[in-house]
Scaffold this motif. Structure first.
Motif, PDB file in Angstrom:
ATOM      1  N   MET A 241       0.860  -1.178   0.000  1.00 25.97           N
ATOM      2  CA  MET A 241       0.000   0.000   0.000  1.00 25.97           C
ATOM      3  C   MET A 241       0.902   1.235   0.000  1.00 25.97           C
ATOM      4  O   MET A 241       1.941   1.252   0.665  1.00 25.97           O
ATOM      5  CB  MET A 241      -0.903  -0.020   1.233  1.00 25.97           C
ATOM      6  N   GLY A 309       2.281   2.639   8.575  1.00 24.65           N
ATOM      7  CA  GLY A 309       2.189   3.468   7.368  1.00 24.65           C
ATOM      8  C   GLY A 309       3.472   4.252   7.175  1.00 24.65           C
ATOM      9  O   GLY A 309       3.995   4.840   8.122  1.00 24.65           O
ATOM     10  N   SER A 335      -1.666   6.218  16.654  1.00 22.95           N
ATOM     11  CA  SER A 335      -1.368   5.193  15.639  1.00 22.95           C
ATOM     12  C   SER A 335      -1.054   3.867  16.320  1.00 22.95           C
ATOM     13  O   SER A 335      -1.498   2.803  15.881  1.00 22.95           O
ATOM     14  CB  SER A 335      -0.161   5.610  14.780  1.00 22.95           C
ATOM     15  N   SER A 359       6.128  -4.722  12.075  1.00 28.62           N
ATOM     16  CA  SER A 359       6.575  -3.589  12.904  1.00 28.62           C
ATOM     17  C   SER A 359       7.945  -3.910  13.489  1.00 28.62           C
ATOM     18  O   SER A 359       8.318  -5.078  13.611  1.00 28.62           O
ATOM     19  CB  SER A 359       5.562  -3.379  14.038  1.00 28.62           C
ATOM     20  N   HIS A 360       8.665  -2.827  13.852  1.00 25.39           N
ATOM     21  CA  HIS A 360       9.933  -3.020  14.578  1.00 25.39           C
ATOM     22  C   HIS A 360       9.768  -2.609  16.026  1.00 25.39           C
ATOM     23  O   HIS A 360      10.731  -2.501  16.760  1.00 25.39           O
ATOM     24  CB  HIS A 360      11.032  -2.176  13.927  1.00 25.39           C
ATOM     25  N   ASN A 361       8.541  -2.307  16.373  1.00 28.00           N
ATOM     26  CA  ASN A 361       8.241  -1.829  17.719  1.00 28.00           C
ATOM     27  C   ASN A 361       7.996  -3.043  18.612  1.00 28.00           C
ATOM     28  O   ASN A 361       7.059  -3.815  18.389  1.00 28.00           O
ATOM     29  CB  ASN A 361       6.995  -0.930  17.622  1.00 28.00           C
ATOM     30  N   GLU A 427      12.814   7.579   8.812  1.00 27.75           N
ATOM     31  CA  GLU A 427      12.019   6.850   9.784  1.00 27.75           C
ATOM     32  C   GLU A 427      12.866   6.520  11.010  1.00 27.75           C
ATOM     33  O   GLU A 427      12.440   6.657  12.143  1.00 27.75           O
ATOM     34  CB  GLU A 427      11.592   5.551   9.126  1.00 27.75           C
ATOM     35  N   PHE A 434      10.098   4.192  17.385  1.00 24.30           N
ATOM     36  CA  PHE A 434      10.440   3.240  18.437  1.00 24.30           C
ATOM     37  C   PHE A 434      11.943   2.927  18.386  1.00 24.30           C
ATOM     38  O   PHE A 434      12.613   2.871  19.413  1.00 24.30           O
ATOM     39  CB  PHE A 434       9.642   1.937  18.270  1.00 24.30           C
TER      40      PHE A 434
HETATM   41  C1  LIG Z   1       7.489  -5.960   6.388  1.00 26.79           C
HETATM   42  C2  LIG Z   1       7.036  -4.534   6.275  1.00 26.79           C
HETATM   43  C3  LIG Z   1       6.302  -4.153   5.162  1.00 26.79           C
HETATM   44  C4  LIG Z   1       5.835  -2.832   5.059  1.00 26.79           C
HETATM   45  N1  LIG Z   1       5.035  -2.479   3.996  1.00 26.79           N
HETATM   46  C5  LIG Z   1       4.474  -1.245   3.973  1.00 26.79           C
HETATM   47  C6  LIG Z   1       3.515  -0.893   2.988  1.00 26.79           C
HETATM   48  O1  LIG Z   1       3.163  -1.665   2.088  1.00 26.79           O
HETATM   49  N2  LIG Z   1       2.999   0.366   3.020  1.00 26.79           N
HETATM   50  C7  LIG Z   1       3.338   1.278   4.007  1.00 26.79           C
HETATM   51  O2  LIG Z   1       2.797   2.387   4.041  1.00 26.79           O
HETATM   52  N3  LIG Z   1       4.260   0.969   4.939  1.00 26.79           N
HETATM   53  C8  LIG Z   1       4.830  -0.261   4.954  1.00 26.79           C
HETATM   54  N4  LIG Z   1       5.752  -0.566   5.940  1.00 26.79           N
HETATM   55  C9  LIG Z   1       6.339   0.506   6.801  1.00 26.79           C
HETATM   56  C10 LIG Z   1       5.510   0.754   8.030  1.00 26.79           C
HETATM   57  O3  LIG Z   1       4.308   1.375   7.623  1.00 26.79           O
HETATM   58  C11 LIG Z   1       6.174   1.675   9.059  1.00 26.79           C
HETATM   59  O4  LIG Z   1       6.571   2.836   8.430  1.00 26.79           O
HETATM   60  C12 LIG Z   1       7.386   1.136   9.733  1.00 26.79           C
HETATM   61  O5  LIG Z   1       7.282  -0.218   9.987  1.00 26.79           O
HETATM   62  C13 LIG Z   1       7.609   1.881  11.069  1.00 26.79           C
HETATM   63  O6  LIG Z   1       6.621   1.510  12.015  1.00 26.79           O
HETATM   64  P1  LIG Z   1       7.025   0.651  13.309  1.00 26.79           P
HETATM   65  O7  LIG Z   1       5.806   0.069  13.916  1.00 26.79           O
HETATM   66  O8  LIG Z   1       8.083  -0.284  12.900  1.00 26.79           O
HETATM   67  O9  LIG Z   1       7.735   1.719  14.258  1.00 26.79           O
HETATM   68  P2  LIG Z   1       7.186   2.799  15.279  1.00 26.79           P
HETATM   69  O10 LIG Z   1       8.368   3.621  15.618  1.00 26.79           O
HETATM   70  O11 LIG Z   1       6.411   2.198  16.379  1.00 26.79           O
HETATM   71  O12 LIG Z   1       6.149   3.651  14.441  1.00 26.79           O
HETATM   72  C14 LIG Z   1       6.551   4.615  13.510  1.00 26.79           C
HETATM   73  C15 LIG Z   1       5.319   4.922  12.700  1.00 26.79           C
HETATM   74  O13 LIG Z   1       4.350   5.618  13.495  1.00 26.79           O
HETATM   75  C16 LIG Z   1       3.621   6.512  12.678  1.00 26.79           C
HETATM   76  N5  LIG Z   1       3.834   7.884  13.219  1.00 26.79           N
HETATM   77  C17 LIG Z   1       5.025   8.543  13.352  1.00 26.79           C
HETATM   78  N6  LIG Z   1       4.825   9.778  13.878  1.00 26.79           N
HETATM   79  C18 LIG Z   1       3.499   9.897  14.085  1.00 26.79           C
HETATM   80  C19 LIG Z   1       2.673  10.930  14.629  1.00 26.79           C
HETATM   81  N7  LIG Z   1       3.183  12.102  15.059  1.00 26.79           N
HETATM   82  N8  LIG Z   1       1.330  10.706  14.711  1.00 26.79           N
HETATM   83  C20 LIG Z   1       0.795   9.536  14.304  1.00 26.79           C
HETATM   84  N9  LIG Z   1       1.508   8.516  13.779  1.00 26.79           N
HETATM   85  C21 LIG Z   1       2.861   8.697  13.668  1.00 26.79           C
HETATM   86  C22 LIG Z   1       4.175   6.378  11.272  1.00 26.79           C
HETATM   87  O14 LIG Z   1       3.356   5.452  10.579  1.00 26.79           O
HETATM   88  C23 LIG Z   1       5.568   5.816  11.496  1.00 26.79           C
HETATM   89  O15 LIG Z   1       6.051   5.094  10.389  1.00 26.79           O
HETATM   90  C24 LIG Z   1       6.176  -1.889   6.069  1.00 26.79           C
HETATM   91  C25 LIG Z   1       6.915  -2.284   7.189  1.00 26.79           C
HETATM   92  C26 LIG Z   1       7.324  -3.588   7.312  1.00 26.79           C
HETATM   93  C27 LIG Z   1       8.075  -3.983   8.552  1.00 26.79           C
END
Ligand SMILES: Cc1cc2nc3c(=O)[nH]c(=O)nc-3n(C[C@H](O)[C@H](O)[C@H](O)COP(=O)(O)OP(=O)(O)OC[C@H]3O[C@@H](n4cnc5c(N)ncnc54)[C@H](O)[C@@H]3O)c2cc1C
Length: 458
Positions: A241, A309, A335, A359-361, A427, A434
């Protein structure tokens, strides 16, 4: 009606979090990753330095010589008002031609090293060795072919041909991989070893929010070709997506094509749900309705990969430019909380869906594992996913717990990889990440604490 008591879930989550943390490889055993972490930390503490480095990473593919590289690097770094000591040294080197050549070589090597951390090879063939090693270590993969934005029909066709060839290369090589029962079967049946992630925006130059039907029709033919190929090779095809302006078109396209008669027996396929979108719960309603209706007769349940996302900054800026309310949550905890709610709904929807939590969280992952355990699951019907280069330690810990983990492996050259690399660096160094919190050494109990829910208007 929650199936699991909230207090029990919280205590199980801490238990799982501690198990995962104990299984994480120590930084001491991986000095290169530790050094990368330090560099990222340095960059994240200084906004100007961070901006300069991102601008540099952006121009690297266009540089023609080491001298040229060093000129750009010192040019960007020169804008940093109070450079930290390593940067001041680099600036001094930029004063002479010999210094610039050495600095250029070091910078080129640094960017290559960084890119190789996130990108597994220049082509699927070149990536096969790494993919096999991962599999042997109990880690499945999904390959993503990096490419520039598709603006012509010829580029879209080239991407489709590359995907076709990648499916063939992966499926052929995977036949010789050793048996790994945890990665190859869940209670719905066999899971393909070969797995490719594709982007609809690369399959058509016509995907526009103001004329979604045209883009859908154009992408449909190429996507049908890839679905046929994946079915015939017994591979999994996952549709990523992207930003919100293509979300509805992509979701409709995937659900419409998978409901076609010719795809009733396969392939195994999946889509992505983005928890940072305020309307993602309604999106999940649509997917669940489809899974109970047109999708129910398919041989393979649809796999839903839940992510937060990757286009947060883009969505916020885009909405502000138009004077709209942001479609994404604006507080990180919202989120995170929504991610957990969607995780529970997805896990409750099994066996109509296959669930992949990406996620990596540590908390987000521990929450999914804990909920699965308390809901009576043994782990076989839950997949955890991470990105290559960001989730390597976590992937090792998840595999050690005997759970199924898949790593998303981008493939492509340095030029194609730049946009991806910049997104991952952004990121990793964001204040709301995280991984950045973890790198700062925040104690485990705090990392696992529930997201503090802020009330934001919907
Ligand atoms: C295997 C895999 C496939 C993926 N495929 C896609 C995909 O198809 N499309 C896609 O869009 N992403 C994809 N991602 C990326 C994913 O959306 C995240 O960007 C990424 O994993 C970071 O999130 P986290 O849970 O790991 O980390 P965390 O640090 O827990 O979360 C970071 C995320 O929180 C959100 N965020 C950050 N700041 C704010 C804020 N101020 N308010 C609200 N929310 C906020 C954002 O989404 C940010 O990426 C994929 C990730 C993985 C691991």
């Amino acid at each position: 009606m929650p199936r699991v008591d909230a207090a029990r879930l919280e205590s199980e989550l801490f238990e799982v979090g501690r198990e995962l943390a104990a299984a994480l490889p120590s930084a001491a055993r991986n000095p290169i990753a530790a050094a990368d972490g330090k560099a990222m930390e340095l960059a994240s503490q200084d906004a100007e330095l961070k901006a300069a480095l991102f601008r540099f990473v952006d121009v690297v593919p266009a540089c023609r010589s080491l001298d040229d590289l060093a000129r750009h690097l010192t040019g960007f770094l020169g804008e940093v008002e109070a450079p930290p000591p390593p940067v001041a040294v680099a600036l001094r080197m930029g004063n002479s031609r010999a210094g610039r050549t050495a600095l250029g070589a070091a910078a080129a090597a640094g960017v290559k090293h960084m890119a190789h951390r996130f990108i597994v090879g220049e082509s699927p063939q070149a990536a096969l060795g790494t993919l096999r090693e991962l599999w042997k270590d109990g880690v499945a993969s999904s390959v993503d072919l990096l490419g520039e934005a598709t603006v012509t029909q010829a580029e879209a066709q080239r991407y489709a041909v590359r995907c076709d060839a990648a499916l063939e290369a992966l499926a052929t090589a995977a036949r010789d991989w050793p048996g790994r029962p945890a990665l190859e079967r869940d209670s719905a049946g066999a899971l393909p070893r070969a797995n490719l992630s594709v982007k609809v925006s690369a399959l058509t130059p016509l995907l526009r929010p103001d004329a979604p039907e045209r883009g859908k029709r154009d992408a449909a033919e190429r996507l049908r070709g890839l679905l046929r190929r994946a079915r015939d090779l017994d591979a999994h095809l996952h549709i990523d997506m992207e930003s919100l302006d293509s979300r509805d078109a992509v979701l409709e396209l995937v659900l419409e094509l998978l409901a076609e008669d010719e795809f009733g027996d396969g392939p195994s396929a999946g889509m992505v749900l983005q928890a940072y979108l305020r309307d993602s719960p309604q999106n999940l309603d649509t997917v669940l309705g489809w899974a109970a209706g047109e999708g129910a007769a398919r041989a393979h349940p649809l796999t839903v990969r839940l992510v937060k996302g990757a286009y947060w900054d883009h969505e916020v800026v885009e909405a502000a430019q138009h004077g709209w309310n942001a479609p994404v949550f604006e507080v990180k905890a919202d989120s995170d909380r929504n991610f957990e709610e969607l995780t529970r709904r997805l896990l409750d929807a099994r066996p109509a869906l296959r669930v992949a939590i990406a996620s990596h969280n540590l908390r987000s992952i521990a929450h999914a594992i804990a909920y699965d355990r308390l809901a009576g699951g043994a782990g076989a019907d839950l997949e955890l996913q991470v990105l290559r280069g960001l989730g390597d330690p976590l992937q090792q810990a998840i595999a050690e717990l005997g759970l199924r983990v898949r790593t998303y492996c981008p493939v492509g050259d340095l030029v194609a990889g730049m946009a991806y690399l910049v997104r991952r660096l952004l990121e990793n160094t964001s204040n709301d990440s995280f991984l950045a919190d973890q790198a700062k050494g925040i104690p485990l109990e705090q990392l696992l604490a529930p997201p503090t829910v802020a009330v934001t208007p919907t």
